[in-house]
Each structure stands twice: as C-alpha cells, then as structure tokens.
Design a protein around this motif. Sequence first.
Motif, mmCIF file in Angstrom:
data_model
loop_
_atom_site.group_PDB
_atom_site.id
_atom_site.type_symbol
_atom_site.label_atom_id
_atom_site.label_comp_id
_atom_site.label_asym_id
_atom_site.label_seq_id
_atom_site.Cartn_x
_atom_site.Cartn_y
_atom_site.Cartn_z
ATOM 1 N N THR A 2 -17.654 8.230 11.713
ATOM 2 C CA THR A 2 -17.744 7.880 10.294
ATOM 3 C C THR A 2 -18.490 8.999 9.572
ATOM 4 O O THR A 2 -19.656 9.262 9.864
ATOM 5 N N ILE A 3 -17.785 9.640 8.633
ATOM 6 C CA ILE A 3 -18.332 10.796 7.934
ATOM 7 C C ILE A 3 -18.313 10.523 6.429
ATOM 8 O O ILE A 3 -17.255 10.269 5.854
ATOM 9 N N ASN A 4 -19.485 10.540 5.827
ATOM 10 C CA ASN A 4 -19.582 10.372 4.380
ATOM 11 C C ASN A 4 -19.307 11.713 3.703
ATOM 12 O O ASN A 4 -20.023 12.696 3.954
ATOM 13 N N GLN A 5 -18.284 11.736 2.876
ATOM 14 C CA GLN A 5 -17.947 12.974 2.178
ATOM 15 C C GLN A 5 -19.151 13.430 1.353
ATOM 16 O O GLN A 5 -19.673 12.676 0.531
ATOM 17 N N PRO A 6 -19.627 14.665 1.552
ATOM 18 C CA PRO A 6 -20.849 15.118 0.867
ATOM 19 C C PRO A 6 -20.803 14.985 -0.657
ATOM 20 O O PRO A 6 -21.779 14.535 -1.267
ATOM 21 N N ALA A 7 -19.682 15.370 -1.275
ATOM 22 C CA ALA A 7 -19.605 15.280 -2.744
ATOM 23 C C ALA A 7 -19.682 13.834 -3.206
ATOM 24 O O ALA A 7 -20.343 13.517 -4.215
ATOM 25 N N LEU A 8 -19.033 12.951 -2.490
ATOM 26 C CA LEU A 8 -19.072 11.530 -2.849
ATOM 27 C C LEU A 8 -20.468 10.962 -2.619
ATOM 28 O O LEU A 8 -20.969 10.156 -3.413
ATOM 29 N N THR A 9 -21.112 11.387 -1.543
ATOM 30 C CA THR A 9 -22.477 10.941 -1.260
ATOM 31 C C THR A 9 -23.430 11.338 -2.380
ATOM 32 O O THR A 9 -24.258 10.539 -2.829
ATOM 33 N N GLN A 10 -23.295 12.569 -2.832
ATOM 34 C CA GLN A 10 -24.142 13.054 -3.917
ATOM 35 C C GLN A 10 -23.922 12.235 -5.187
ATOM 36 O O GLN A 10 -24.863 11.958 -5.937
ATOM 37 N N ARG A 11 -22.701 11.826 -5.405
ATOM 38 C CA ARG A 11 -22.378 11.040 -6.595
ATOM 39 C C ARG A 11 -22.890 9.607 -6.490
ATOM 40 O O ARG A 11 -23.308 9.011 -7.489
ATOM 41 N N VAL A 12 -22.898 9.062 -5.258
ATOM 42 C CA VAL A 12 -23.208 7.641 -5.085
ATOM 43 C C VAL A 12 -24.703 7.380 -4.955
ATOM 44 O O VAL A 12 -25.185 6.310 -5.342
ATOM 45 N N ARG A 13 -25.449 8.332 -4.416
ATOM 46 C CA ARG A 13 -26.871 8.069 -4.190
ATOM 47 C C ARG A 13 -27.597 7.560 -5.440
ATOM 48 O O ARG A 13 -28.387 6.599 -5.353
ATOM 49 N N PRO A 14 -27.381 8.144 -6.633
ATOM 50 C CA PRO A 14 -28.068 7.591 -7.815
ATOM 51 C C PRO A 14 -27.736 6.118 -8.060
ATOM 52 O O PRO A 14 -28.576 5.371 -8.583
ATOM 53 N N SER A 15 -26.537 5.699 -7.697
ATOM 54 C CA SER A 15 -26.177 4.282 -7.861
ATOM 55 C C SER A 15 -27.017 3.404 -6.948
ATOM 56 O O SER A 15 -27.473 2.322 -7.350
ATOM 57 N N LEU A 16 -27.221 3.848 -5.716
ATOM 58 C CA LEU A 16 -28.073 3.093 -4.789
ATOM 59 C C LEU A 16 -29.492 3.011 -5.332
ATOM 60 O O LEU A 16 -30.139 1.960 -5.250
#
Length: 435
Positions: free
Chosen positions: A340-354
């Motif tokens: 399971t690999i979290n796409q880095p660009a998507l991770t960067q976008r989602v972290r502020p939501s968390l």
Amino acid sequence: MRRTHRLFAALLVATASLASADARAQNTAFTALEQAQPSLVQWRRDLHQHPELGEQETRTAKLVADHLRSLGLTVRTGVGKTGVVAVLKGGKPGPRIALRADMDALPVTEQTGLPFASTVKADYRGQPVGVMHACGHDAHVAILMGVAQALVTAKDELPGEVMFVFQPAEEGPPVAGEVFGAALMLKDGIFKDFTPDAVFGLHVWAGLPVGSVGYRSGPLMAAADEWSLVVKGKQTHGSRPWDGVDPITLGAQILLGTQSMIARQVNIATSPVVLTAGQFQAGVRFNIIPDEATLVGTLRTFDPTVREDVIARFRRIADDYAHASGGSAELKVANNAPATINQPALTQRVRPSLERAVGAANVVEMPLVTVAEDFSQFANTVPGFYFFVGSTSKGIDPATAPINHSPQFLLDEQALQTGSRAMLQVAWDYLSATP
C-alpha cells in the motif's frame, strides 16, 4: 472605469456568496455526521455481534444496502461476490472520488467480554472456528455508512461524485490462491463506468491512542504473499530414520535456511522483509516418519524487486536442501495484496484535511507497517491515500494494548467519531478543491 469597478465588486459578491454557500453546505454535512454518531455506535455493535467471514457477508451487505437505499442512492450488490457499491452525484460539477470500507471478520474466537461480543461459529478452510471482528472492520462499515449519510444531506451543494465501496474479503479468500476482495471487485468492473480521481480508505489501529490519526507518504503497508511448501520424503519407522527421508527435518532445515537468507543475503536496512511460517503439518503417529510435510506462511515486502528476489532465493533454498536430503520440495506463492503506497502528491494535499479534522497535534507520521491491505489493489489503479485511526482508550499504552487480530482487540468507540470526521473532511476538501 466605474463599470470595471462595478464588475469587480459584483465578482467579489458572487465569490463570497459561493464561499458562504459552500460553508453552509459543509456545516450541514458535519452537523448531520455529529447527529448520526449514536447510529454509528449502534451499527458497529450490531455488526460486531454478527460478524461474517470473507465472501459470506450477506447480512452485513443487506444492512449496508438497505441504509444506502434509504438515503435515496441507487445500489449495486453482489460486486466481488458480496460487495456493495453506490454513487452519490452532487449538485455541482467536480471531481470523482471513491471511499472504501471493508466488511469481513476473522476466524478468531472473541475474548473481550463485551456485552455485544460475538458468539458466532463458522467453518474456515475445513476447520471449525469462532468468528470475530478482531480487526475493526465493523467500525469501518459504520464509519462509511455515517459519512454517506452526511454527504447526502448536502448533496445539492456538493461538487462532483462519490462512490461508496463496501468491500468483502479483505482478510483473504476462503480458498488460497483465489482472486478475492478488491481485486475481484475490480475484475467485476467497479471502476469501468466510474473512474475516480482518487480513492480513500482508513483503518482503526490499536497502535495509536484514540483521537489521533496516522499517515505516511509513499510506502505505508507491506505486500502480503501467502506461501505453501510441500516437502516430500520417504516414510519409515521412527526408530530407523536412515531407511527413509524425513520431510519434517527437511522442512525445518528449509525454514531455518530462509531465515539465514533474510539475515545474510537481503539488505533489510533499505527494504524490510518478513518471512514467517504459520503452519507446519506432518504425520499422524509418534513413531512413524511420514511421507510428506506441509508448511504455510506469509512473506511481507515493500519493494516489488526485493519480493521477486526473496521468492527466487526461497525456491532455490528449498530445492537445494531437498536435493541434498534425497527428497523434493514444491513452493507455491500467491500474492494477496501489493504494498500500500500513498501517492506523495495526494498525501501532501490530504494532510491539512486530517489536521482540520482532529488537530495538527493529533496527526502522527507512521513508520513502515508490515501488515498488509488489499486497498492497494484500488490504489494501484487510481491515486490512493490510506490512513490509520487510533482506537486504544486513553490510559492504556498503545504499545501494550491487544493488537488488531487479537481475540482481545478492544476498540474505543470514540474512534468512530474521529474516523468519520476525518474521512468526511478528506472527502469534502478534495471535492471542493481546498488544498
């Protein structure tokens, strides 16, 4: 010039109006989610008391499908045998996303002592077993049911479309080597007419305190292979081992050889590897060396190249030891889930939501996790992001709490609120293009 000013002012008013409408819609959704929390607890307890093994989740699927239909959604059932899928179309144009929850329980006899503990019994691969939601999938289902309900309340102002995916058999197939779970849903065409721009999933996790969430960019969870090794020797009396070929000793030598291989031939400093045997079956009598022994286990890796190398070395060790002993060995490997690999660009976008959902101090960067998840099948098809939701009660050290898959795994139900709020925030922000 005045006309330009008037146009600019009108644009500002329109923009403010749109922002205000989005804020009202978001508030509507989150208010609905908070109001639904007692239902999430009720759903989770009902599911916990009535767990079902992979590809047997008929009662669970009906509960989910009935709820989604009550929200006015068109529902597909029987996807990947027992999976349930529905799509919510928002009132505004926007991206497409998929939100996924797994539904199956484990062949584990519950020891929690909860008033709604499972007493269910079933058959698993020919053996009678207890059945328990020892991994928390009951919570996953309840969370996604609640998120679906919240999003529907704001659908008129919702940009884009959301696919709700309730997946069977994440823990593996009833028969080793079969296509199952996420892979089978993909084979059944789940994304054929609806290709998401991103897919999101979560997992309650005993290794984190309740109220927190964990994430990692890039590799997060390992690939999982189920391997079986059939070792053939020559039966003889236990008092005269020289007259035969002992498959038990041979199997033990091969297993020890694999451990030496990982310790001395694989660079585990750059890419961790775990190879474990969970079964060793041979013989029926104390004084007879049998013809055959069978070992079954799991291989966990994070790098596809390392995985192939380890399997090749395993096969060579088995063949060489067997040849030296005058026996034979056959290794079969079935991949149950890629890494399971979290796409880095998507991770960067989602972290502020968390961080918006639970507070920046409660968002934890995870180490590599050697458990596996077939959510990776979805995330290998479209960009994916997966995160953990703390489930261990305050006052209990997560390092010593019974882990997922334990018969004593105990979920603090506050995790339902944390998980549902985090998933709703991730979904809302992505659809609204809020970075």
